[in-house]
Design an enzyme around this catalytic site. Structure first.
Site, PDB file in Angstrom:
ATOM      1  N   ASP A   9       0.876  -1.168   0.000  1.00 49.43           N
ATOM      2  CA  ASP A   9       0.000   0.000   0.000  1.00 49.43           C
ATOM      3  C   ASP A   9       0.916   1.222   0.000  1.00 49.43           C
ATOM      4  OD1 ASP A   9      -2.379   1.632   0.436  1.00 49.43           O
ATOM      5  OD2 ASP A   9      -1.671   1.843   2.491  1.00 49.43           O
ATOM      6  N   ASP A  11      -0.212   5.163   0.946  1.00 52.20           N
ATOM      7  CA  ASP A  11      -0.494   6.178   1.964  1.00 52.20           C
ATOM      8  C   ASP A  11      -0.419   5.606   3.377  1.00 52.20           C
ATOM      9  OD1 ASP A  11      -0.970   8.123   0.001  1.00 52.20           O
ATOM     10  OD2 ASP A  11      -3.067   7.524  -0.177  1.00 52.20           O
TER      11      ASP A  11
END
Length: 216
Positions: A9, A11
């Site tokens: 991922d 953020d």
């Protein structure tokens, strides 16, 4: 398990864009006469643009203005992230170890592609670090649906059951689990519960993370 690919991922997991998001969210709330709190942040973290529009309407008591609010927030955060974003603890080292092991590497983000590209450029990760990058713009349904992770695995040429995902938020963990992946949870908020994660670590620098991925 020996993994054939690793998917990060972005953020709050790979890059600390959440500080930029927080500054933008604080500015948005101030513009509309409200104070942004940690509880607001907890509710927004990891959500898609569609979900955040609904949440912002409620948080700011501005029904029907969700799309306008998310567009305003997008402009604010794009300006914030352009100033640079630091990596999360252990992120660059783990990414380097995965690449050194010869494993295909993907990025799976719930943000729109323009923001993902801007963040990777600001974090000096835009060129050659990922074999595939999938954003919310590239799939029918964002996280917590499995689409983003399924697309990342397809782009890497591996079955999801043979790949691992690294996530910091409940929607992200739910997405990777629904895709059938092994999920390592590294919560952005230390006390957050990442239900469904295969294992949880306080940071990507934790040696158990590299060991679980077979690169440490």
């Amino acid at each position: 398990m020996t993994f054939q690919a690793i998917v990060f991922d972005n953020d709050g997991l790979l890059l600390d864009t959440e500080d930029a998001w927080t500054r933008a969210e604080e500015a948005l709330f101030e513009r509309h006469g409200s104070a942004f709190t940690q509880e607001h942040k907890r509710e927004l973290i990891g959500t898609s643009r569609t979900e955040s529009a609904v949440i912002l309407e409620r948080q700011l008591d501005m029904p029907g203005r969700g799309e306008a609010l998310t567009e305003e927030l997008h402009d604010l955060v794009m300006a914030e992230v352009s100033a640079g974003v630091p990596p999360r603890p252990g992120a660059l080292e783990l990414l380097a170890a995965v690449r050194a092991a010869g494993l295909p590497v993907g990025l799976a983000s719930n943000s729109v592609r323009a923001f993902v590209q801007r963040a990777l450029e600001a974090g000096q990760l835009a060129d050659g670090h990922f074999d595939v990058v999938v954003s919310a713009d590239d799939v029918a349904l964002p996280k917590p649906a499995p689409d983003i992770y399924l697309a990342a695995c397809a782009g890497l040429g591996v079955e999801p059951e043979r790949a691992a995902a690294l996530e910091d938020s409940p929607p992200g963990v739910a997405s990777a689990r629904a895709a059938g992946m092994y999920v390592i949870g590294v919560p952005y908020f230390p006390d957050a519960i990442l239900e469904g994660a295969s294992m949880v670590a306080p940071s990507l620098a934790d040696p158990r993370v590299a060991a679980a991925l077979g690169v440490g």
